[in-house]
Design a protein around this motif. Sequence first.
Motif, PDB file in Angstrom:
ATOM      1  N   THR A   9       5.554   2.177  -8.761  1.00 48.30           N
ATOM      2  CA  THR A   9       5.162   0.922  -9.382  1.00 48.30           C
ATOM      3  C   THR A   9       5.942   0.697 -10.675  1.00 48.30           C
ATOM      4  N   VAL A  16       2.542  -0.591  -6.091  1.00 46.71           N
ATOM      5  CA  VAL A  16       2.118   0.230  -4.954  1.00 46.71           C
ATOM      6  C   VAL A  16       0.696   0.692  -5.230  1.00 46.71           C
ATOM      7  N   SER A  17      -0.217   0.151  -4.475  1.00 49.96           N
ATOM      8  CA  SER A  17      -1.631   0.430  -4.728  1.00 49.96           C
ATOM      9  C   SER A  17      -2.443   0.135  -3.483  1.00 49.96           C
ATOM     10  N   SER A  18      -3.517   0.906  -3.323  1.00 52.67           N
ATOM     11  CA  SER A  18      -4.424   0.660  -2.211  1.00 52.67           C
ATOM     12  C   SER A  18      -5.564  -0.252  -2.653  1.00 52.67           C
ATOM     13  N   GLN A  46       0.824  -1.195   0.000  1.00 57.21           N
ATOM     14  CA  GLN A  46       0.000   0.000   0.000  1.00 57.21           C
ATOM     15  C   GLN A  46       0.864   1.253   0.000  1.00 57.21           C
ATOM     16  N   PRO A  47       0.325   2.352  -0.501  1.00 57.43           N
ATOM     17  CA  PRO A  47       1.072   3.622  -0.436  1.00 57.43           C
ATOM     18  C   PRO A  47       1.515   3.914   0.992  1.00 57.43           C
ATOM     19  N   GLY A  49       3.891   2.278   2.402  1.00 56.22           N
ATOM     20  CA  GLY A  49       4.498   1.060   2.909  1.00 56.22           C
ATOM     21  C   GLY A  49       5.959   0.911   2.491  1.00 56.22           C
ATOM     22  N   LYS A  98       5.230   5.142  -3.108  1.00 57.27           N
ATOM     23  CA  LYS A  98       4.180   5.892  -3.775  1.00 57.27           C
ATOM     24  C   LYS A  98       3.686   5.088  -4.978  1.00 57.27           C
ATOM     25  N   PRO A  99       2.473   5.359  -5.425  1.00 56.47           N
ATOM     26  CA  PRO A  99       1.983   4.653  -6.618  1.00 56.47           C
ATOM     27  C   PRO A  99       2.919   4.811  -7.817  1.00 56.47           C
TER      28      PRO A  99
END
Length: 128
Positions: A90, A126-128, A12-13, A15, A86-87
């Motif tokens: 990715t 990186v994603s919620s 997750q962002p 993390g 951060k996303p």
Amino acid sequence: VQLQASGGGLVQPGGSLRLSCAASGFTLDYYAIGWFRQAPGKEREGVSCIAFSDGTTYYADSVKGRFTISRDNAKNTVYLQMNSLKPEDTAVYYCATDIPRFAIATMCREGRPYFRSWGQGTLVTVSS
């Protein structure tokens, strides 16, 4: 010369993840190791690099203060600790190696052909 990258995954962002790049068939003591990443539709970019002999490091501006590259001479392995992800982090992350014929910053910014031996990639999402 073989490099094995591992440690990618879904986070997750905000993390953290730690990537590992294990070398086999040669000793990293006199080499430079780099972490590069390639996101879909984007060019490969140098994230962070280290010269094994003296520990000189380079970080891309986009990861300074969040990522830390380190080496374990005994394990012939380089790590990339990634915090505050951060996303936009990715990407598929690759490690590469070569003799440090030039300044580590130059090698890291240019990637190929300064780094001629590449491992397979490991995907970081990186994603919620």
